[in-house]
Design an enzyme around this catalytic site. Sequence first.
Site, PDB file in Angstrom:
ATOM      1  N   ASP A 127      40.231  35.127  30.059  1.00  0.00           N
ATOM      2  CA  ASP A 127      38.995  35.085  30.829  1.00  0.00           C
ATOM      3  C   ASP A 127      38.569  36.467  31.314  1.00  0.00           C
ATOM      4  O   ASP A 127      37.381  36.759  31.423  1.00  0.00           O
ATOM      5  CB  ASP A 127      39.166  34.148  32.020  1.00  0.00           C
ATOM      6  CG  ASP A 127      39.222  32.689  31.601  1.00  0.00           C
ATOM      7  OD1 ASP A 127      38.860  32.390  30.446  1.00  0.00           O
ATOM      8  OD2 ASP A 127      39.622  31.841  32.429  1.00  0.00           O
ATOM      9  N   GLY A 128      39.543  37.331  31.603  1.00  0.00           N
ATOM     10  CA  GLY A 128      39.207  38.680  32.044  1.00  0.00           C
ATOM     11  C   GLY A 128      38.430  39.437  30.984  1.00  0.00           C
ATOM     12  O   GLY A 128      37.438  40.111  31.288  1.00  0.00           O
ATOM     13  N   ASN A 130      31.006  35.726  38.221  1.00  0.00           N
ATOM     14  CA  ASN A 130      31.758  34.674  38.905  1.00  0.00           C
ATOM     15  C   ASN A 130      31.384  34.559  40.379  1.00  0.00           C
ATOM     16  O   ASN A 130      30.920  33.513  40.828  1.00  0.00           O
ATOM     17  CB  ASN A 130      33.262  34.925  38.794  1.00  0.00           C
ATOM     18  CG  ASN A 130      33.868  34.301  37.565  1.00  0.00           C
ATOM     19  OD1 ASN A 130      33.192  33.592  36.822  1.00  0.00           O
ATOM     20  ND2 ASN A 130      35.130  34.573  37.325  1.00  0.00           N
ATOM     21  N   GLU A 131      31.630  35.625  41.149  1.00  0.00           N
ATOM     22  CA  GLU A 131      31.419  35.528  42.588  1.00  0.00           C
ATOM     23  C   GLU A 131      31.331  36.897  43.232  1.00  0.00           C
ATOM     24  O   GLU A 131      31.816  37.893  42.696  1.00  0.00           O
ATOM     25  CB  GLU A 131      32.556  34.742  43.268  1.00  0.00           C
ATOM     26  CG  GLU A 131      33.856  35.480  43.434  1.00  0.00           C
ATOM     27  CD  GLU A 131      34.752  35.478  42.230  1.00  0.00           C
ATOM     28  OE1 GLU A 131      35.338  36.539  41.932  1.00  0.00           O
ATOM     29  OE2 GLU A 131      34.875  34.414  41.579  1.00  0.00           O
ATOM     30  N   ASP A 166      39.295  35.121  57.034  1.00  0.00           N
ATOM     31  CA  ASP A 166      39.849  36.155  56.165  1.00  0.00           C
ATOM     32  C   ASP A 166      38.775  36.730  55.250  1.00  0.00           C
ATOM     33  O   ASP A 166      38.948  37.814  54.690  1.00  0.00           O
ATOM     34  CB  ASP A 166      40.983  35.588  55.316  1.00  0.00           C
ATOM     35  CG  ASP A 166      42.279  35.449  56.097  1.00  0.00           C
ATOM     36  OD1 ASP A 166      42.339  35.920  57.251  1.00  0.00           O
ATOM     37  OD2 ASP A 166      43.232  34.853  55.552  1.00  0.00           O
ATOM     38  N   ALA A 186      29.172  29.196  37.246  1.00  0.00           N
ATOM     39  CA  ALA A 186      30.170  29.697  36.300  1.00  0.00           C
ATOM     40  C   ALA A 186      31.457  30.091  37.001  1.00  0.00           C
ATOM     41  O   ALA A 186      32.548  29.934  36.458  1.00  0.00           O
ATOM     42  CB  ALA A 186      29.604  30.883  35.522  1.00  0.00           C
ATOM     43  N   ALA A 220      36.785  29.331  39.718  1.00  0.00           N
ATOM     44  CA  ALA A 220      37.693  30.475  39.803  1.00  0.00           C
ATOM     45  C   ALA A 220      38.171  30.649  41.246  1.00  0.00           C
ATOM     46  O   ALA A 220      38.751  29.731  41.832  1.00  0.00           O
ATOM     47  CB  ALA A 220      36.992  31.726  39.260  1.00  0.00           C
ATOM     48  N   TYR A 221      37.942  31.817  41.845  1.00  0.00           N
ATOM     49  CA  TYR A 221      38.396  32.090  43.205  1.00  0.00           C
ATOM     50  C   TYR A 221      37.835  31.062  44.185  1.00  0.00           C
ATOM     51  O   TYR A 221      38.519  30.615  45.113  1.00  0.00           O
ATOM     52  CB  TYR A 221      37.952  33.503  43.581  1.00  0.00           C
ATOM     53  CG  TYR A 221      38.563  34.063  44.854  1.00  0.00           C
ATOM     54  CD1 TYR A 221      39.592  33.431  45.533  1.00  0.00           C
ATOM     55  CD2 TYR A 221      38.105  35.282  45.350  1.00  0.00           C
ATOM     56  CE1 TYR A 221      40.136  33.974  46.681  1.00  0.00           C
ATOM     57  CE2 TYR A 221      38.644  35.827  46.498  1.00  0.00           C
ATOM     58  CZ  TYR A 221      39.657  35.171  47.160  1.00  0.00           C
ATOM     59  OH  TYR A 221      40.186  35.714  48.299  1.00  0.00           O
ATOM     60  N   LEU A 240      37.265  27.891  43.804  1.00  0.00           N
ATOM     61  CA  LEU A 240      38.061  26.663  43.805  1.00  0.00           C
ATOM     62  C   LEU A 240      39.383  26.871  44.525  1.00  0.00           C
ATOM     63  O   LEU A 240      39.842  25.993  45.272  1.00  0.00           O
ATOM     64  CB  LEU A 240      38.295  26.200  42.368  1.00  0.00           C
ATOM     65  CG  LEU A 240      39.140  24.935  42.192  1.00  0.00           C
ATOM     66  CD1 LEU A 240      38.521  23.747  42.906  1.00  0.00           C
ATOM     67  CD2 LEU A 240      39.341  24.622  40.713  1.00  0.00           C
TER      68      LEU A 240
END
Length: 270
Positions: A59-60, A129-130, A159, A167, A171-172, A174
Amino acid sequence: MNQSAPPLQPDPIRTIPLNKLAFVASDTPEACAALENLVKRYGNYAVEEADAIIALGGDGLMLQTLHAHMSKGKPIYGMNRGSVGFLMNEYQENDLKERLAKADITTIRPLEMTATREDGDTHRAVAINEVSLLRETSQAARLRISVDGRVRLEELVCDGCIVATPAGSTAYNLSAHGPILPVTANLLALTPISAFRPRRWRGALLPNLARVDIEILDPAKRPVSASADHREFRDVVHVAIKESTELEGLIMFDADHGWDERIQTEMFRY
């Protein structure tokens, strides 16, 4: 007042030429071996001349390839030679052009982040992604969140927080207990990371055309960094986030296991 765009429809069936393929690969032994084998069978064109880009890795690598070729009109088809491979198709050397001809093409729009640092410098970056904000020290971050110019959360002690695209929702986002969004949803997920106050705030779903402004309160004592995918800027005091109206990427999935199906599977897994 911003209004949401009309509901997205599945991308129409596109006929694209498939004579010229460009291969890119990560530096793992598996990806390098796959690159060698596939280039022998199908040739390898420069990206500028290619009809489609084949990404070999995880994925990276897919995110790197999307970033590198955003809005060039080149569909990207990934084959998994990495670990997770959520954005990748199954690796097979046979019948590649036939698979490409049948593949679904999904259009994705990234987020545009504008981050202002304590010294006044402004930095812009794009996130597929984010966009994530994270505390830099043991002190919790204090954030003020506005949506379309209206303060919605006067103080979030946490935090950090995430603004994720559909999309990137698996990832992060979730991992921080944010919602999974269908890839065609006109939504963004705003998700706190370890919220302390208000302790029970779980985040929000926002229209995809909303502008999110996050102000860092007490940045000298509680410094915060901002990241757009893999690009990080430290000691920020203000971050503005919105969906791009100009940039877009094209990603291809096998018709029998498209992105929508993958996301539906994730929804019922957790």
